[in-house]
Design an enzyme around this catalytic site. Structure first.
Site, PDB file in Angstrom:
ATOM      1  N   CYS A 131       0.831  -1.209   0.000  1.00 37.98           N
ATOM      2  CA  CYS A 131       0.000   0.000   0.000  1.00 37.98           C
ATOM      3  C   CYS A 131       0.859   1.250   0.000  1.00 37.98           C
ATOM      4  CB  CYS A 131      -0.882   0.074   1.239  1.00 37.98           C
ATOM      5  SG  CYS A 131      -2.258  -1.039   1.263  1.00 37.98           S
ATOM      6  N   ASP A 163       2.232   2.172   2.754  1.00 43.27           N
ATOM      7  CA  ASP A 163       1.958   2.731   4.083  1.00 43.27           C
ATOM      8  C   ASP A 163       3.251   2.900   4.871  1.00 43.27           C
ATOM      9  OD1 ASP A 163      -0.803   2.454   3.628  1.00 43.27           O
ATOM     10  OD2 ASP A 163      -0.771   0.405   4.366  1.00 43.27           O
ATOM     11  N   CYS A 178      -2.870   4.270   3.650  1.00 45.88           N
ATOM     12  CA  CYS A 178      -4.261   4.038   3.295  1.00 45.88           C
ATOM     13  C   CYS A 178      -5.152   4.164   4.524  1.00 45.88           C
ATOM     14  CB  CYS A 178      -4.414   2.672   2.647  1.00 45.88           C
ATOM     15  SG  CYS A 178      -4.210   1.303   3.779  1.00 45.88           S
ATOM     16  N   CYS A 200      -2.290  -4.241   6.694  1.00 40.24           N
ATOM     17  CA  CYS A 200      -2.206  -2.936   7.367  1.00 40.24           C
ATOM     18  C   CYS A 200      -2.271  -3.125   8.877  1.00 40.24           C
ATOM     19  CB  CYS A 200      -3.334  -2.026   6.916  1.00 40.24           C
ATOM     20  SG  CYS A 200      -3.402  -1.828   5.126  1.00 40.24           S
TER      21      CYS A 200
END
Ligand SMILES: [Zn+2]
Length: 138
Positions: free
Chosen positions: A34, A36, A59, A103
């Site tokens: 992502c 991240d 995200c 995540c």
């Protein structure tokens, strides 16, 4: 609905956003999928996490999981924080879509990374206590 109400709530209104200037432990971790990047700041007093803040560039699920992770570890002992799993974060958020599970792994590892930094600053080898910090592969 792809995301639970709790995920949307923690994404729109994240708890504990920011930095702790005199943090006792700071961890940073990222994941390629992502893009991240999560930074976690902990204040630790007598083995108790008295404050936790985070900054996440990423995200919505990464923001929501880091927000929930800080809520789950604040006021807890280091031992309890080390037991925090990404599944516990996901459950506290009433679930995450499968493609966003990584995540939550990031949030778990960000906490461990900050605790690892805490032990390093105390002159203690963190590996036997915290283990290796792994960046999620997917
Ligand atoms: Zn993500």
């Amino acid at each position: 609905m792809l995301y639970s109400d709790k995920v949307m709530d923690h994404f729109s209104n994240p708890r504990n956003v920011g930095e702790i200037e005199d943090a006792d432990g700071v961890g940073e971790i990222g994941n390629a999928k992502c893009g991240d990047i999560m930074k976690m700041y902990l204040k630790i007093d007598n083995n108790i996490i008295t404050d936790a803040k985070f900054k996440t560039f990423g995200c919505g699920a990464a923001v929501a999981t880091s927000s929930m992770a800080t809520e789950l570890i604040k006021g807890k002992s280091i031992d309890d924080a080390l037991k925090l799993t990404n599944q516990a974060v996901v459950e506290a958020l009433d679930g995450l879509p499968a493609v966003k599970i990584h995540c939550s792994v990031l949030a778990e590892q960000a906490v461990r990374s900050a605790l690892s930094d805490y032990y390093t600053k105390q002159g203690i080898d963190p590996i036997p206590i915290v283990g290796e910090i792994k960046e999620p592969e997917e």
